[in-house]
Scaffold this motif. Sequence first.
Motif, PDB file in Angstrom:
ATOM      1  N   ILE A 187       7.988  12.038  -0.716  1.00  0.00           N
ATOM      2  CA  ILE A 187       8.074  10.642  -0.329  1.00  0.00           C
ATOM      3  C   ILE A 187       7.536  10.505   1.095  1.00  0.00           C
ATOM      4  CG2 ILE A 187       9.612   8.664  -0.059  1.00  0.00           C
ATOM      5  CD1 ILE A 187      11.569  10.085  -1.923  1.00  0.00           C
ATOM      6  N   PRO A 188       6.656   9.543   1.356  1.00  0.00           N
ATOM      7  CA  PRO A 188       6.164   9.358   2.733  1.00  0.00           C
ATOM      8  C   PRO A 188       7.322   9.177   3.702  1.00  0.00           C
ATOM      9  CG  PRO A 188       4.919   7.999   1.188  1.00  0.00           C
ATOM     10  CD  PRO A 188       6.074   8.576   0.415  1.00  0.00           C
ATOM     11  N   ASP A 189       7.135   9.638   4.943  1.00  0.00           N
ATOM     12  CA  ASP A 189       8.235   9.499   5.892  1.00  0.00           C
ATOM     13  C   ASP A 189       8.436   8.024   6.256  1.00  0.00           C
ATOM     14  OD1 ASP A 189       6.475   8.765   7.960  1.00  0.00           O
ATOM     15  OD2 ASP A 189       6.298  10.817   8.684  1.00  0.00           O
TER      16      ASP A 189
ATOM     17  N   VAL B 207      18.257   9.947  -0.935  1.00  0.00           N
ATOM     18  CA  VAL B 207      18.322  10.509   0.415  1.00  0.00           C
ATOM     19  C   VAL B 207      17.419   9.716   1.359  1.00  0.00           C
ATOM     20  CG1 VAL B 207      17.752  12.538   1.814  1.00  0.00           C
ATOM     21  CG2 VAL B 207      18.983  12.815  -0.355  1.00  0.00           C
ATOM     22  N   TRP B 208      16.214   9.399   0.899  1.00  0.00           N
ATOM     23  CA  TRP B 208      15.261   8.665   1.729  1.00  0.00           C
ATOM     24  C   TRP B 208      15.811   7.303   2.120  1.00  0.00           C
ATOM     25  CZ3 TRP B 208      12.328   4.173   1.630  1.00  0.00           C
ATOM     26  CH2 TRP B 208      11.233   4.132   2.490  1.00  0.00           C
ATOM     27  N   LEU B 209      16.332   6.556   1.163  1.00  0.00           N
ATOM     28  CA  LEU B 209      16.891   5.237   1.446  1.00  0.00           C
ATOM     29  C   LEU B 209      18.059   5.341   2.428  1.00  0.00           C
ATOM     30  CD1 LEU B 209      16.934   3.772  -2.189  1.00  0.00           C
ATOM     31  CD2 LEU B 209      15.464   2.996  -0.317  1.00  0.00           C
ATOM     32  N   GLY B 210      18.951   6.284   2.169  1.00  0.00           N
ATOM     33  CA  GLY B 210      20.130   6.421   3.012  1.00  0.00           C
ATOM     34  C   GLY B 210      19.799   6.827   4.436  1.00  0.00           C
ATOM     35  N   LEU B 211      18.839   7.729   4.606  1.00  0.00           N
ATOM     36  CA  LEU B 211      18.463   8.158   5.959  1.00  0.00           C
ATOM     37  C   LEU B 211      17.865   7.007   6.751  1.00  0.00           C
ATOM     38  CD1 LEU B 211      16.900  11.704   5.357  1.00  0.00           C
ATOM     39  CD2 LEU B 211      19.118  11.164   6.381  1.00  0.00           C
TER      40      LEU B 211
ATOM     41  N   SER C 257      18.572  11.144  14.068  1.00  0.00           N
ATOM     42  CA  SER C 257      17.916   9.990  13.463  1.00  0.00           C
ATOM     43  C   SER C 257      16.410  10.034  13.663  1.00  0.00           C
ATOM     44  CB  SER C 257      18.496   8.697  14.045  1.00  0.00           C
ATOM     45  OG  SER C 257      18.349   8.665  15.457  1.00  0.00           O
ATOM     46  N   ASP C 258      15.963  10.571  14.781  1.00  0.00           N
ATOM     47  CA  ASP C 258      14.523  10.676  15.017  1.00  0.00           C
ATOM     48  C   ASP C 258      13.864  11.600  14.006  1.00  0.00           C
ATOM     49  OD1 ASP C 258      12.141  10.153  16.834  1.00  0.00           O
ATOM     50  OD2 ASP C 258      12.238  12.343  16.926  1.00  0.00           O
ATOM     51  N   LEU C 259      14.490  12.742  13.751  1.00  0.00           N
ATOM     52  CA  LEU C 259      13.948  13.656  12.754  1.00  0.00           C
ATOM     53  C   LEU C 259      13.988  13.026  11.365  1.00  0.00           C
ATOM     54  CD1 LEU C 259      12.833  16.435  12.017  1.00  0.00           C
ATOM     55  CD2 LEU C 259      15.184  17.294  11.907  1.00  0.00           C
ATOM     56  N   ALA C 260      15.041  12.253  11.086  1.00  0.00           N
ATOM     57  CA  ALA C 260      15.154  11.595   9.787  1.00  0.00           C
ATOM     58  C   ALA C 260      13.981  10.650   9.539  1.00  0.00           C
ATOM     59  CB  ALA C 260      16.469  10.830   9.709  1.00  0.00           C
ATOM     60  N   LEU C 261      13.538   9.961  10.565  1.00  0.00           N
ATOM     61  CA  LEU C 261      12.445   9.001  10.413  1.00  0.00           C
ATOM     62  C   LEU C 261      11.087   9.680  10.265  1.00  0.00           C
ATOM     63  CD1 LEU C 261      13.431   6.245  13.027  1.00  0.00           C
ATOM     64  CD2 LEU C 261      13.597   6.120  10.537  1.00  0.00           C
ATOM     65  N   HIS C 262      10.966  10.905  10.718  1.00  0.00           N
ATOM     66  CA  HIS C 262       9.674  11.595  10.726  1.00  0.00           C
ATOM     67  C   HIS C 262       9.570  12.698   9.676  1.00  0.00           C
ATOM     68  CE1 HIS C 262       9.585   9.647  14.693  1.00  0.00           C
ATOM     69  NE2 HIS C 262       8.277   9.729  14.618  1.00  0.00           N
ATOM     70  N   THR C 263      10.498  12.709   8.720  1.00  0.00           N
ATOM     71  CA  THR C 263      10.544  13.782   7.717  1.00  0.00           C
ATOM     72  C   THR C 263      10.190  13.248   6.341  1.00  0.00           C
ATOM     73  OG1 THR C 263      12.228  15.010   8.950  1.00  0.00           O
ATOM     74  CG2 THR C 263      12.032  15.486   6.609  1.00  0.00           C
TER      75      THR C 263
ATOM     76  N   GLY D 209       0.763  -1.242   0.000  1.00  0.00           N
ATOM     77  CA  GLY D 209       0.000   0.000   0.000  1.00  0.00           C
ATOM     78  C   GLY D 209       0.790   1.286   0.000  1.00  0.00           C
ATOM     79  N   VAL D 210       2.108   1.215   0.020  1.00  0.00           N
ATOM     80  CA  VAL D 210       2.934   2.435  -0.017  1.00  0.00           C
ATOM     81  C   VAL D 210       3.811   2.375  -1.259  1.00  0.00           C
ATOM     82  CG1 VAL D 210       4.692   3.821   1.144  1.00  0.00           C
ATOM     83  CG2 VAL D 210       2.949   2.659   2.490  1.00  0.00           C
ATOM     84  N   ASP D 211       3.517   3.234  -2.234  1.00  0.00           N
ATOM     85  CA  ASP D 211       4.221   3.205  -3.518  1.00  0.00           C
ATOM     86  C   ASP D 211       5.440   4.119  -3.468  1.00  0.00           C
ATOM     87  OD1 ASP D 211       5.068   2.974  -6.080  1.00  0.00           O
ATOM     88  OD2 ASP D 211       3.286   3.841  -7.021  1.00  0.00           O
ATOM     89  N   LEU D 212       6.612   3.509  -3.378  1.00  0.00           N
ATOM     90  CA  LEU D 212       7.865   4.257  -3.379  1.00  0.00           C
ATOM     91  C   LEU D 212       8.551   4.218  -4.732  1.00  0.00           C
ATOM     92  CD1 LEU D 212       9.197   2.931   0.044  1.00  0.00           C
ATOM     93  CD2 LEU D 212       8.179   5.171  -0.380  1.00  0.00           C
TER      94      LEU D 212
END
Length: 442
Positions: free
Chosen positions: A373-375, A126-130, A230-236, A113-116
């Motif tokens: 991109i969804p967080d 950036v998303w993958l690396g974070l 890392s917390d901000l990275a997961l929620h951005t 259900g999440v299309d990346l």
Amino acid sequence: MDYKQELITTIHDFGCNLDALVTRLTRFSEESPTAVLIPALYEELKRPALTTIRDHLADCEFVKTVIVCVNAPTVTDYAKTLQFFQTLPQKTLIIWENGPRVTQLLADVRERGVDLLKFKGKGLAVWLGLGVASLSADAIALHDADIITYDCSYPLKLLYPLLDKEFGIDFNKAYYTRLGNYPQSFHGRVVRLFIAPLLNVLREVFGEKNYLRYLSAYRYPLAGEFALTSDLALHTRIPANWGLEIGLLAEVYRSMPSKRIAQVDLGIFDHKHQPLGEDVNSGLQKMCRDIFRSILRTLTETEQVVITMEHIHALRVKFRREAQSFTRKYFIDARFNDLLYDRHQEEIAIECFEQVISHAGEQYFNDPVGAQIPDWTRALAVMPDLRERLIYCVQQDVAQVTAQVLASTLTPKMVNPLHLESSGLPAETMGLKNDAGIPISR
């Protein structure tokens, strides 16, 4: 001496003692691990900038993990990327962003259900690396792969404010003076000739909105160099277009109080000089288009500003006059510092950027929702072990390359099999096998 402070904390370089900072940051990083993330195209391995970055990173003891998210056309190119970075002493993870295993993993996420897969380019890298970095690092610094002036002070200055717990900083953005050489001249046309005058006229048209004041506090809002927890990275949410940097600032604006945001001076800085572009769909004009749409969208989301085409027309008229006044100031600054300054080319850029305002405004009305991109928290909700699976894909990619080297289908010694351990996850614990199904041991 420049002591000026902004809405966000501005960290100046008054001749700071870098050796003392290195000592303290190295000590901090033992308890709070750090990572450096580099999104890159394979072609950048052939340019001297990335070699400089790699060699300086090797001397950064305070960086515990290096993650490179590379877009490589073939497995041979991926193998050469592994070889290029295998000299680094840090734990090193090379993510083959567009490789078949990562692509299949993202296809599995899409089925849930999440299309990346619809996202491409730097945003996805950036998303993958974070996501991977957040597994082992408390603080993550990100920078591009084309920095000509790179040295150890860059990751040092980005990471230090996050690890000194007395500071209370969760996001740190770079600012700098962009000067090109041969001949020496101003670079950074989008910031100088588009964003700076645009923010001024936006305040004239819409008033002193908090979001505009926030953006204006950044001395170089398009800097691709920043660090975050890392917390901000997961929620951005990561923007998936050329408005990534400005869109990321909007995400930080929504998530963080201003007292937890800083910007730091990296000094003189230079990287790849982008062309102006033939139209609004290419080059710097495309970048300006995506930036302007991002700013309009965030104004509506956060400030409840109702934007009309009359506003767009007013912005366009005011923009040209404001931008032209900037060229006079830049001319004086350049002449005083004996820099080359071509006012005619600057005016051409302004005329192009003025056209962008009209086109981007029309596009915004047709499609006000941006590409983001969804967080990571959304992705982890549908696949809780997605980050671990992503690391396993990387290990399998490395194992395939190693098997091919052993079978002499690639240049011998192209990849050191011992480099499998560089991710910090031994090959045998990952259950890796070569193409013949034989387990790979250290």
